[in-house]
Design a protein around this motif. Structure first.
Motif, mmCIF file in Angstrom:
data_model
loop_
_atom_site.group_PDB
_atom_site.id
_atom_site.type_symbol
_atom_site.label_atom_id
_atom_site.label_comp_id
_atom_site.label_asym_id
_atom_site.label_seq_id
_atom_site.Cartn_x
_atom_site.Cartn_y
_atom_site.Cartn_z
ATOM 1 N N SER A 203 43.164 50.034 47.578
ATOM 2 C CA SER A 203 44.172 50.688 48.406
ATOM 3 C C SER A 203 43.485 51.188 49.666
ATOM 4 N N HIS B 208 41.194 38.232 45.065
ATOM 5 C CA HIS B 208 41.471 39.634 45.422
ATOM 6 C C HIS B 208 42.272 39.724 46.714
ATOM 7 N N ARG C 163 46.213 41.087 47.124
ATOM 8 C CA ARG C 163 46.517 42.176 48.070
ATOM 9 C C ARG C 163 47.481 41.734 49.179
#
Length: 169
Positions: free
Chosen positions: A35, A158, A162
């Protein structure tokens, strides 16, 4: 200024000095971006953090640094710095120590520098010639198990998790 840093680092590495003095070294461990509060994060940021390598001399009004980007780490050599106190948690202790989770502080402006560097890597990938892309595609098709087990594929996954398809441009 850079000549002094080169001499200081050289003397230390060659055992002619036992201390780096003002030429501190800082290590920043990097991990997957789970995040963030940054807007417009590059869609390849995990690939940049986890797989890219780079070297540069970076400067602003606050200081001058030797930037070394390794997979999962940034090593920042200080040539001149007005923020040493704020950056203390990342400083490498000559006498040894351990790395542990903590609050790391980059010098002012480094967030923009890092995002620009990741974007430049993305732009370079877009310039890969078609014949080279064909060779990469052939390798992927011929070696799916190796590709799926690679650290690069992990970083790509990843970024995809995201940013979705935008990460694959």
């Amino acid at each position: 200024m850079l000549a002094g840093a080169e001499k200081g680092l050289s003397d230390f590495l060659l055992g002619k000095a036992s201390n780096l003095y003002e030429f501190e070294q800082h290590i920043y461990p990097l991990d997957v971006i789970a995040s963030t509060s940054f807007d417009n994060l590059p869609t390849n940021i995990n690939r940049y953090f986890l797989r890219a390598t780079a070297m540069d001399i970076v400067g602003n009004s606050q200081g001058t640094y030797i930037y070394t980007k390794l997979p999962s780490f940034i090593v920042l050599g200080v040539v001149k710095c007005k923020q040493s106190r704020e950056m203390r948690s990342s400083r490498v202790a000559i006498s040894g120590g351990t790395m542990s989770p903590r609050e790391y502080v980059f010098p002012d402006g480094f967030d923009v520098y890092i995002m620009d560097a990741a974007n430049k890597i993305s732009e370079l990938y877009e310039q890969i010639p078609a014949d080279q892309l064909a060779k990469i595609e052939k390798y992927v098709l011929d070696n799916p198990d190796k590709v799926l087990e690679s650290k690069l594929f992990e970083a790509i996954a990843h970024d995809y998790d995201r940013f979705g398809r935008k990460s694959l441009r």
